[in-house]
Write a protein that holds these residues in place. Sequence first.
Motif, mmCIF file in Angstrom:
data_model
loop_
_atom_site.group_PDB
_atom_site.id
_atom_site.type_symbol
_atom_site.label_atom_id
_atom_site.label_comp_id
_atom_site.label_asym_id
_atom_site.label_seq_id
_atom_site.Cartn_x
_atom_site.Cartn_y
_atom_site.Cartn_z
ATOM 1 N N VAL A 1 0.760 -1.146 0.032
ATOM 2 C CA VAL A 1 0.042 0.004 -0.163
ATOM 3 C C VAL A 1 0.780 1.330 0.073
ATOM 4 O O VAL A 1 1.813 1.345 0.844
ATOM 5 N N TRP A 2 0.404 2.097 -0.889
ATOM 6 C CA TRP A 2 1.186 3.422 -0.651
ATOM 7 C C TRP A 2 0.011 4.364 -0.159
ATOM 8 O O TRP A 2 -1.083 4.432 -0.931
ATOM 9 N N GLY A 3 0.378 4.984 1.016
ATOM 10 C CA GLY A 3 -0.521 5.700 1.733
ATOM 11 C C GLY A 3 -0.183 7.258 1.470
ATOM 12 O O GLY A 3 0.908 7.580 1.709
ATOM 13 N N ILE A 4 -0.959 7.901 0.920
ATOM 14 C CA ILE A 4 -0.820 9.356 0.551
ATOM 15 C C ILE A 4 -1.545 10.571 1.452
ATOM 16 O O ILE A 4 -2.792 10.213 1.639
ATOM 17 N N ASP A 5 -1.158 11.294 2.097
ATOM 18 C CA ASP A 5 -1.901 12.399 2.647
ATOM 19 C C ASP A 5 -1.253 13.829 2.515
ATOM 20 O O ASP A 5 -0.054 13.753 2.541
ATOM 21 N N ARG A 6 -2.121 14.834 2.378
ATOM 22 C CA ARG A 6 -1.553 16.171 2.144
ATOM 23 C C ARG A 6 -1.150 16.770 3.612
ATOM 24 O O ARG A 6 -0.640 17.677 3.603
ATOM 25 N N ASP A 7 -1.781 15.955 4.652
ATOM 26 C CA ASP A 7 -1.575 16.438 6.084
ATOM 27 C C ASP A 7 -0.152 15.970 6.539
ATOM 28 O O ASP A 7 -0.188 14.660 7.065
ATOM 29 N N PRO A 8 0.690 16.784 6.969
ATOM 30 C CA PRO A 8 1.938 15.984 7.700
ATOM 31 C C PRO A 8 1.741 15.557 8.806
ATOM 32 O O PRO A 8 2.373 14.344 9.136
ATOM 33 N N ASP A 9 0.723 15.728 9.854
ATOM 34 C CA ASP A 9 0.457 14.986 10.936
ATOM 35 C C ASP A 9 0.029 13.577 10.539
ATOM 36 O O ASP A 9 0.275 12.716 11.547
ATOM 37 N N ALA A 10 -0.765 13.450 9.605
ATOM 38 C CA ALA A 10 -1.358 12.183 9.155
ATOM 39 C C ALA A 10 -0.236 11.162 8.792
ATOM 40 O O ALA A 10 -0.335 9.991 9.233
ATOM 41 N N ILE A 11 0.901 11.768 8.015
ATOM 42 C CA ILE A 11 1.869 11.017 7.770
ATOM 43 C C ILE A 11 2.660 10.572 9.000
ATOM 44 O O ILE A 11 3.001 9.498 9.175
ATOM 45 N N ALA A 12 3.119 11.604 10.023
ATOM 46 C CA ALA A 12 3.711 11.209 11.058
ATOM 47 C C ALA A 12 2.943 10.258 11.931
ATOM 48 O O ALA A 12 3.696 9.367 12.505
ATOM 49 N N ARG A 13 1.737 10.607 12.173
ATOM 50 C CA ARG A 13 0.933 9.595 12.957
ATOM 51 C C ARG A 13 0.825 7.967 12.329
ATOM 52 O O ARG A 13 1.037 7.351 13.385
ATOM 53 N N ASN A 14 1.372 7.721 11.190
ATOM 54 C CA ASN A 14 1.205 6.498 10.773
ATOM 55 C C ASN A 14 2.710 6.093 10.634
ATOM 56 O O ASN A 14 2.896 4.680 9.971
ATOM 57 N N SER A 15 3.749 6.616 11.306
ATOM 58 C CA SER A 15 5.092 6.153 11.099
ATOM 59 C C SER A 15 5.380 4.610 11.713
ATOM 60 O O SER A 15 5.993 4.071 11.005
ATOM 61 N N ASP A 16 4.684 4.735 12.822
ATOM 62 C CA ASP A 16 4.738 3.120 13.620
ATOM 63 C C ASP A 16 4.346 2.173 12.510
ATOM 64 O O ASP A 16 4.708 1.073 12.429
ATOM 65 N N LEU A 17 3.050 2.432 12.123
ATOM 66 C CA LEU A 17 2.241 1.419 11.072
ATOM 67 C C LEU A 17 3.361 1.052 9.891
ATOM 68 O O LEU A 17 3.618 0.056 9.516
ATOM 69 N N ALA A 18 4.160 2.088 9.345
ATOM 70 C CA ALA A 18 4.838 1.848 8.423
ATOM 71 C C ALA A 18 6.065 1.120 8.712
ATOM 72 O O ALA A 18 6.375 0.057 7.924
ATOM 73 N N ALA A 19 6.356 1.341 9.942
ATOM 74 C CA ALA A 19 7.503 0.497 10.448
ATOM 75 C C ALA A 19 7.054 -0.916 10.612
ATOM 76 O O ALA A 19 7.889 -2.128 10.189
ATOM 77 N N GLN A 20 5.833 -1.051 11.102
ATOM 78 C CA GLN A 20 5.245 -2.346 11.295
ATOM 79 C C GLN A 20 5.414 -3.337 10.003
ATOM 80 O O GLN A 20 5.342 -4.690 10.067
ATOM 81 N N TYR A 21 4.854 -2.256 8.927
ATOM 82 C CA TYR A 21 4.777 -3.166 7.518
ATOM 83 C C TYR A 21 5.572 -2.685 6.902
ATOM 84 O O TYR A 21 5.535 -2.427 5.572
ATOM 85 N N ALA A 22 7.113 -2.745 7.171
ATOM 86 C CA ALA A 22 8.040 -2.308 6.492
ATOM 87 C C ALA A 22 8.379 -3.096 5.088
ATOM 88 O O ALA A 22 8.072 -4.171 5.212
#
Length: 252
Positions: free
Chosen positions: A71-92
């Motif tokens: 999955v490529w997750g796009i958001d224009r809100d920098p907070d949304a990107i930061a909030r999902n960094s743990d999820l990205a690490a979980q699904y590296a």
Amino acid sequence: MAAAVSRRRSKPPGSGGGTGTESAPANGHTPVLLDSVIAALDPRTGAVYVDGTLGGAGYTKALLSAADCIVWGIDRDPDAIARNSDLAAQYAGRLHLVEGRFGDMQTLLADRGLNAVDGVTLDLGVSSMQIDDPARGFAFSQDGPLDMRMEKAGQSAADLVNSVEETELADIIYAYGEERLSRRIARAIVAARAEAPIETTGRLADIVRAVATPRKRSRKRPDNKIDPATRTFQALRIQVNDELAELERGLG
Ligand SMILES: C[S@@+](CC[C@H](N)C(=O)[O-])C[C@H]1O[C@@H](n2cnc3c(N)ncnc32)[C@H](O)[C@@H]1O
């Protein structure tokens, strides 16, 4: 509003082509139509999906857990990107976060070496995280700076209401809020800002409520029961974030 389109390895929206869509009101962090969206995307091993409005990642998490996909997750809100960094690490290696607009999806993905995807989902509007944080300035129910910028950059709602001409302001409120009292509201905003710039959500909501009371609306209209500021706030948010042009670019 939520929409999903699933294809067999086609170019992402922005490069032409039609869409299969479903829609419902956006209502916060719990994604609307989750089952329908996931069914439409039909997660498969090795498939590549784009969540063009990542937000709280409800669709993304469901996709990632339904199949061994990417999955490529796009958001224009920098907070949304930061909030999902743990999820990205979980699904590296399976979840890639991209800060940007879905209207630029084709370029954003091509810059990262991706030219074809299997499905795209868009869940339009604001997230509950954005609405619930008074500092973001989206909500009339809590006082905060009159901001409303998803991207935290560009013209804020305060810049807008304190600068545009009365007729333009009325047109925005009418077009994007479908507010039939738009002229009266615009007049009140212009009168109020002559006394002092309108800088908070609370002050703007009070200005609108004072002139758009339920008494001023038809008793038969369903919006007689909603907060009188609802439609004006929606209109300003759509204008500040250029949401309709974004949607056209995203689906173009
Ligand atoms: C309704 S929420 C999405 C909720 C998400 N489906 C979930 O499960 O939590 C909309 C999100 O899309 C983002 N957004 C809105 N317009 C966008 C655009 N043009 N490009 C990228 N992100 C956008 C907002 O910042 C917000 O985070």
